[in-house]
Design a protein around this motif. Structure first.
Motif, short mmCIF file in Angstrom:
data_model
loop_
_atom_site.label_atom_id
_atom_site.label_comp_id
_atom_site.label_asym_id
_atom_site.label_seq_id
_atom_site.Cartn_x
_atom_site.Cartn_y
_atom_site.Cartn_z
N PHE A 192 12.51 -2.71 -5.95
CA PHE A 192 11.59 -2.98 -7.06
C PHE A 192 10.35 -3.69 -6.51
CE2 PHE A 192 11.77 -3.91 -11.91
CZ PHE A 192 10.49 -3.44 -12.04
N ALA A 193 9.56 -2.95 -5.76
CA ALA A 193 8.47 -3.52 -4.97
C ALA A 193 7.43 -4.26 -5.80
CB ALA A 193 7.79 -2.42 -4.15
N GLU A 194 7.29 -3.89 -7.07
CA GLU A 194 6.33 -4.61 -7.92
C GLU A 194 6.62 -6.12 -7.96
OE1 GLU A 194 5.96 -0.43 -9.73
OE2 GLU A 194 7.58 -1.65 -8.92
N ILE A 195 7.91 -6.48 -7.85
CA ILE A 195 8.30 -7.88 -7.94
C ILE A 195 7.70 -8.71 -6.81
CG2 ILE A 195 10.28 -9.46 -7.76
CD1 ILE A 195 10.09 -8.20 -10.49
N THR A 196 7.65 -8.15 -5.62
CA THR A 196 7.14 -8.89 -4.45
C THR A 196 5.69 -8.56 -4.11
OG1 THR A 196 8.09 -7.18 -3.02
CG2 THR A 196 9.40 -9.17 -3.39
N MET A 197 5.08 -7.61 -4.82
CA MET A 197 3.74 -7.16 -4.45
C MET A 197 2.69 -8.27 -4.51
SD MET A 197 2.69 -4.46 -3.08
CE MET A 197 1.07 -3.86 -2.52
N PRO A 198 2.77 -9.25 -5.42
CA PRO A 198 1.76 -10.32 -5.39
C PRO A 198 1.70 -11.04 -4.04
CG PRO A 198 2.93 -10.38 -7.47
CD PRO A 198 3.64 -9.38 -6.61
N ALA A 199 2.85 -11.23 -3.41
CA ALA A 199 2.87 -11.87 -2.09
C ALA A 199 2.39 -10.91 -1.01
CB ALA A 199 4.27 -12.38 -1.77
N TYR A 200 2.80 -9.64 -1.10
CA TYR A 200 2.46 -8.67 -0.06
C TYR A 200 0.96 -8.36 -0.02
CZ TYR A 200 7.16 -7.58 1.57
OH TYR A 200 8.41 -7.65 2.16
N THR A 201 0.31 -8.30 -1.19
CA THR A 201 -1.13 -8.02 -1.18
C THR A 201 -1.91 -9.12 -0.46
OG1 THR A 201 -1.38 -9.05 -3.37
CG2 THR A 201 -1.12 -6.65 -3.29
N GLN A 202 -1.39 -10.33 -0.49
CA GLN A 202 -2.08 -11.45 0.13
C GLN A 202 -2.11 -11.36 1.65
OE1 GLN A 202 -3.81 -13.87 -1.63
NE2 GLN A 202 -3.31 -12.48 -3.31
N ILE A 203 -1.19 -10.59 2.24
CA ILE A 203 -1.16 -10.50 3.71
C ILE A 203 -1.60 -9.13 4.22
CG2 ILE A 203 0.64 -12.27 3.85
CD1 ILE A 203 2.63 -10.01 4.53
N GLY A 204 -2.09 -8.26 3.33
CA GLY A 204 -2.67 -7.01 3.78
C GLY A 204 -1.90 -5.74 3.47
N PHE A 205 -0.84 -5.84 2.66
CA PHE A 205 -0.12 -4.64 2.21
C PHE A 205 -0.81 -4.12 0.95
CE2 PHE A 205 2.92 -6.29 5.08
CZ PHE A 205 3.92 -5.35 5.31
N ASN A 206 -1.41 -2.93 1.05
CA ASN A 206 -2.13 -2.38 -0.09
C ASN A 206 -1.43 -1.18 -0.72
OD1 ASN A 206 -4.42 -4.17 0.03
ND2 ASN A 206 -5.05 -3.09 1.87
N SER A 207 -0.22 -0.90 -0.27
CA SER A 207 0.52 0.25 -0.78
C SER A 207 1.96 -0.17 -1.05
CB SER A 207 0.50 1.40 0.22
OG SER A 207 -0.83 1.76 0.55
N TYR A 208 2.59 0.50 -2.02
CA TYR A 208 4.00 0.20 -2.27
C TYR A 208 4.70 1.38 -2.93
CZ TYR A 208 3.16 -0.77 -7.29
OH TYR A 208 2.84 -0.68 -8.63
N SER A 209 6.01 1.44 -2.74
CA SER A 209 6.82 2.47 -3.38
C SER A 209 7.24 1.98 -4.76
CB SER A 209 8.05 2.79 -2.53
OG SER A 209 8.80 1.63 -2.25
N SER A 210 7.01 2.81 -5.77
CA SER A 210 7.26 2.39 -7.14
C SER A 210 8.35 3.23 -7.77
CB SER A 210 5.98 2.49 -7.97
OG SER A 210 6.25 2.22 -9.33
#
Length: 312
Positions: A192-210
């Motif tokens: 459920f990548a949306e749950i952690t995406m706020p943290a991931y965007t901060q370090i340069g992850f701009n893509s995620y599996s939904s």
């Protein structure tokens, strides 16, 4: 052959493996699933991966799923297949995927074995060197490659275009991304990548599996855009009122990471029954009704725009 060495970026679509009444792959339902994701604005299709019950597919079913995805996508978005298991099987799936016209593949963790870093290097090398197709590595479970190994692999193989992280070690992620930078695309593949995406965007992850995009792609896009645009109020509102409630259900039973997707699609009227293959279990009635209430609340609070509705 000229190959664009670029991984998909944005919201990545992972279709399910719809089953008919005989327990076989329902090609019509799969085609509808893929089309729904593309019309919902997703940037790519990853077929026969975790959400597609890779672990439970026969070879002919795998071929069917890849054929359907490539045909329906029709070049509108890139299609990546899932490969993995033992080295021989993974190589065979890469070659089959190449034959069927995919744009690249995601290497899923090898079965069970906890490999040393040199063993993981040899595993990936043996697969990637057999094809010019773009490859995405996957840090998850028993296959966590560290900086030295990843650096060796990307230096040797231009085919490697991305790393998907489903492990959640942020110290390691920072070490990787700060050192290797934009040589790779960095994909959030946490459950459920949306749950952690706020943290991931901060370090340069701009893509995620939904996974959620299979039944509410407009919410995935609304949330993703809010994160990238810095709209903290909207992102937090969706997080608290939609994502967390769904995630609580997802964590209620092992295997719901797959079956809850199908339940959501069924609730939305998509032609996918609430059926999965063992060892996954279908969503229980109580949890199904809870998910239905969340979806109804979400659609009322964040309705699909008219132009989006016409596409879905």
């Amino acid at each position: 052959m000229t190959v664009e060495r670029k991984a998909p970026r944005g919201i990545l679509g992972f279709p399910t493996a719809p089953l008919d009444e005989q327990g076989m792959i329902d090609e019509t339902a799969l085609a509808a699933n893929v089309e729904y994701l593309i019309k919902g604005g997703l940037a790519s299709i990853f077929i026969a991966c975790g959400s597609g019950e890779f672990h439970a597919l026969k070879r002919e079913e795998y071929r069917t799923m890849v054929e359907v995805a490539v045909s329906v996508a029709g070049g509108r978005v890139p299609v990546y297949s899932g490969v993995g298991g033992n080295v021989s099987d993974a190589i065979e799936l890469v070659r089959l995927s190449e034959e069927l016209g995919v744009d690249g593949y995601l290497i899923l963790p090898p079965y069970l074995i906890q490999g040393e870093q040199e063993g993981l290097y040899n595993y990936y090398k043996a697969i990637v060197e057999k094809s010019e197709l773009n490859a995405i590595l996957y840090n998850r479970d028993n296959a966590i490659i560290e900086l030295d190994v990843l650096q060796r692999l990307v230096d040797e193989f231009p085919q490697i275009v991305g790393l998907k992280d489903g492990h959640g070690n942020m110290e390691l992620n920072l070490e990787l991304i700060q050192t290797i930078g934009n040589r790779l695309e960095w994909l959030n593949g946490m459950p459920f990548a949306e749950i952690t995406m706020p943290a991931y965007t901060q370090i340069g992850f701009n893509s995620y599996s939904s996974a959620m995009s299979n039944y509410m792609p407009h919410i995935s896009k609304l949330y993703y855009d809010a994160l990238l645009d810095g709209n903290e109020q909207l992102a937090n509102d969706i997080y608290v009122n939609v994502l967390l409630p769904i995630n609580r259900i997802r964590k209620a039973r092992k295997g719901y990471a797959v079956s809850l997707i199908k339940a959501g699609m069924n609730i939305q009227g998509l032609p996918v029954a609430n059926t999965v293959r063992p060892p996954c279990v279908p969503v229980e009635t109580e949890h199904y009704e809870q998910l239905k209430q969340i979806i109804e609340f979400t659609l009322e609070r964040y309705p699909v725009e008219q132009n989006e509705a016409s596409n879905l």
